[in-house]
Design a protein around this motif. Structure first.
Motif, PDB file in Angstrom:
ATOM      1  N   THR A  55     -13.746  -5.648   8.016  1.00  0.00           N
ATOM      2  CA  THR A  55     -13.221  -5.047   6.843  1.00  0.00           C
ATOM      3  C   THR A  55     -14.022  -4.574   5.726  1.00  0.00           C
ATOM      4  N   ILE A  56     -14.785  -5.614   5.165  1.00  0.00           N
ATOM      5  CA  ILE A  56     -15.664  -5.352   4.182  1.00  0.00           C
ATOM      6  C   ILE A  56     -16.621  -4.401   4.705  1.00  0.00           C
ATOM      7  N   SER A  57     -17.371  -4.766   5.474  1.00  0.00           N
ATOM      8  CA  SER A  57     -18.683  -3.694   5.941  1.00  0.00           C
ATOM      9  C   SER A  57     -18.001  -2.250   6.423  1.00  0.00           C
ATOM     10  N   LYS A  58     -16.738  -2.138   6.917  1.00  0.00           N
ATOM     11  CA  LYS A  58     -16.351  -0.695   7.036  1.00  0.00           C
ATOM     12  C   LYS A  58     -15.848  -0.208   5.848  1.00  0.00           C
ATOM     13  N   SER A  59     -15.411  -0.878   4.848  1.00  0.00           N
ATOM     14  CA  SER A  59     -14.852  -0.486   3.423  1.00  0.00           C
ATOM     15  C   SER A  59     -16.259   0.231   2.989  1.00  0.00           C
ATOM     16  N   LYS A  67     -24.017  -2.389  -0.543  1.00  0.00           N
ATOM     17  CA  LYS A  67     -23.605  -3.622  -0.355  1.00  0.00           C
ATOM     18  C   LYS A  67     -23.945  -4.616  -1.308  1.00  0.00           C
ATOM     19  N   ALA A  68     -25.128  -4.624  -1.836  1.00  0.00           N
ATOM     20  CA  ALA A  68     -25.516  -5.440  -2.999  1.00  0.00           C
ATOM     21  C   ALA A  68     -24.493  -5.377  -4.277  1.00  0.00           C
ATOM     22  N   THR A  69     -24.007  -4.400  -4.637  1.00  0.00           N
ATOM     23  CA  THR A  69     -22.925  -4.354  -5.734  1.00  0.00           C
ATOM     24  C   THR A  69     -21.512  -4.434  -5.341  1.00  0.00           C
ATOM     25  N   PHE A  70     -21.176  -4.258  -3.974  1.00  0.00           N
ATOM     26  CA  PHE A  70     -19.674  -4.184  -3.546  1.00  0.00           C
ATOM     27  C   PHE A  70     -18.681  -5.340  -4.286  1.00  0.00           C
ATOM     28  N   TYR A  71     -19.103  -6.466  -4.534  1.00  0.00           N
ATOM     29  CA  TYR A  71     -18.307  -7.630  -5.010  1.00  0.00           C
ATOM     30  C   TYR A  71     -18.343  -7.245  -6.580  1.00  0.00           C
ATOM     31  N   LYS A  72     -19.273  -6.708  -7.372  1.00  0.00           N
ATOM     32  CA  LYS A  72     -19.191  -6.845  -8.664  1.00  0.00           C
ATOM     33  C   LYS A  72     -18.954  -5.541  -9.421  1.00  0.00           C
ATOM     34  N   TYR A  86      -8.445  -5.892   0.391  1.00  0.00           N
ATOM     35  CA  TYR A  86      -7.319  -7.134  -0.056  1.00  0.00           C
ATOM     36  C   TYR A  86      -6.103  -6.730   0.930  1.00  0.00           C
ATOM     37  N   TYR A  87      -5.793  -5.281   0.733  1.00  0.00           N
ATOM     38  CA  TYR A  87      -4.328  -5.007   1.468  1.00  0.00           C
ATOM     39  C   TYR A  87      -4.444  -5.163   2.779  1.00  0.00           C
ATOM     40  N   ILE A  88      -5.525  -4.666   3.578  1.00  0.00           N
ATOM     41  CA  ILE A  88      -5.634  -4.720   5.130  1.00  0.00           C
ATOM     42  C   ILE A  88      -5.927  -6.314   5.351  1.00  0.00           C
ATOM     43  N   ILE A  89      -6.568  -6.850   4.696  1.00  0.00           N
ATOM     44  CA  ILE A  89      -6.640  -8.279   5.158  1.00  0.00           C
ATOM     45  C   ILE A  89      -5.445  -9.140   5.113  1.00  0.00           C
ATOM     46  N   ASN A  90      -4.433  -8.890   4.216  1.00  0.00           N
ATOM     47  CA  ASN A  90      -3.373  -9.462   3.829  1.00  0.00           C
ATOM     48  C   ASN A  90      -2.397  -8.994   4.826  1.00  0.00           C
ATOM     49  N   LYS A  91      -2.408  -7.881   5.215  1.00  0.00           N
ATOM     50  CA  LYS A  91      -1.437  -7.080   6.235  1.00  0.00           C
ATOM     51  C   LYS A  91      -1.822  -7.721   7.757  1.00  0.00           C
ATOM     52  N   TYR A  92      -2.921  -7.847   8.045  1.00  0.00           N
ATOM     53  CA  TYR A  92      -3.284  -8.197   9.195  1.00  0.00           C
ATOM     54  C   TYR A  92      -3.684  -9.895   9.576  1.00  0.00           C
ATOM     55  N   THR A  93      -3.550 -10.455   8.577  1.00  0.00           N
ATOM     56  CA  THR A  93      -3.752 -12.018   8.623  1.00  0.00           C
ATOM     57  C   THR A  93      -2.698 -12.893   8.246  1.00  0.00           C
ATOM     58  N   ILE A 100      -7.777 -15.150  -0.103  1.00  0.00           N
ATOM     59  CA  ILE A 100      -8.449 -13.718  -0.084  1.00  0.00           C
ATOM     60  C   ILE A 100      -9.148 -13.595  -1.596  1.00  0.00           C
ATOM     61  N   ALA A 101      -8.515 -13.957  -2.570  1.00  0.00           N
ATOM     62  CA  ALA A 101      -9.216 -14.214  -3.773  1.00  0.00           C
ATOM     63  C   ALA A 101     -10.756 -14.834  -3.935  1.00  0.00           C
ATOM     64  N   GLU A 102     -10.508 -15.976  -3.302  1.00  0.00           N
ATOM     65  CA  GLU A 102     -11.787 -16.866  -2.860  1.00  0.00           C
ATOM     66  C   GLU A 102     -12.882 -16.260  -2.243  1.00  0.00           C
ATOM     67  N   VAL A 103     -12.534 -15.107  -1.326  1.00  0.00           N
ATOM     68  CA  VAL A 103     -13.610 -14.720  -0.337  1.00  0.00           C
ATOM     69  C   VAL A 103     -14.326 -13.724  -1.533  1.00  0.00           C
ATOM     70  N   PHE A 104     -13.356 -13.031  -2.298  1.00  0.00           N
ATOM     71  CA  PHE A 104     -14.205 -12.088  -3.086  1.00  0.00           C
ATOM     72  C   PHE A 104     -14.355 -12.423  -4.426  1.00  0.00           C
ATOM     73  N   ASN A 105     -14.389 -13.855  -4.817  1.00  0.00           N
ATOM     74  CA  ASN A 105     -14.555 -14.233  -5.882  1.00  0.00           C
ATOM     75  C   ASN A 105     -14.008 -13.889  -7.014  1.00  0.00           C
ATOM     76  N   VAL A 106     -12.662 -13.518  -7.025  1.00  0.00           N
ATOM     77  CA  VAL A 106     -11.854 -13.130  -8.149  1.00  0.00           C
ATOM     78  C   VAL A 106     -10.637 -14.011  -8.226  1.00  0.00           C
ATOM     79  N   LYS A 107      -9.897 -13.775  -9.265  1.00  0.00           N
ATOM     80  CA  LYS A 107      -8.541 -14.404  -9.531  1.00  0.00           C
ATOM     81  C   LYS A 107      -7.430 -13.950  -8.482  1.00  0.00           C
ATOM     82  N   ARG A 108      -6.422 -14.697  -8.395  1.00  0.00           N
ATOM     83  CA  ARG A 108      -5.602 -14.433  -7.426  1.00  0.00           C
ATOM     84  C   ARG A 108      -4.688 -13.419  -7.921  1.00  0.00           C
TER      85      ARG A 108
END
Length: 150
Positions: A55-59, A67-72, A86-93, A100-108
């Protein structure tokens, strides 16, 4: 707002579009996988990790990002790409918004906010045509991936 009501003709039209886009074999596989497994269970850690990475790589690809600045990055394209994730991962898992917040290193709360914002944007497609097109491209790719899982 009144929820959209569908009929059998709408279903048939969508099935025909699906077959045209993915082919008969993939469409049957996908529908079978929906019936058997509506989502990827969190106990299947490796599959969930693969789906998240995909999902991340396709986004990144669809939104044409670095890729280097994707998260920040705070640029709107990066925020929109992460929001789609966030939406797609939540929808299909079955993983929680907190994970999900942990994966992206953000607040819930950030994940919750953007997941809700994404739902709103998808509910008014004429206001966000570019985002909708990109979101669909990512989601179509993820659906195709899920349909290949056993």
């Amino acid at each position: 707002m009144k929820p959209e009501e569908f009929n059998y003709r709408d279903l048939q039209d969508h099935i025909e579009v699906m077959i045209g886009k993915f082919g008969l074999q993939n469409s049957v596989k996908f529908l079978g996988s929906i019936i058997d497994h509506t989502d990827i269970a969190s106990s299947e850690d490796e599959r969930v990790k693969q789906l998240i990475k995909l999902t991340i790589s396709k986004s990144i690809e669809v939104f044409n990002l670095k890729k280097a600045t994707f998260y920040k990055s705070n640029l709107s394209e990066y925020k929109d790409a992460r929001m789609a994730c966030y939406y797609i991962i939540n929808k299909y898992t079955q993983i929680s918004l907190g994970k999900i917040a942990e994966v992206f290193n953000v607040k819930r709360r950030s994940v919750e906010y953007f997941e809700q914002k994404c739902k709103e944007m998808l509910s008014i497609p004429s206001f966000y045509p570019t985002y909708l097109q990109r979101h669909r491209a990512i989601e179509d790719h993820i659906i195709k991936y899920i349909s290949t899982l056993n």
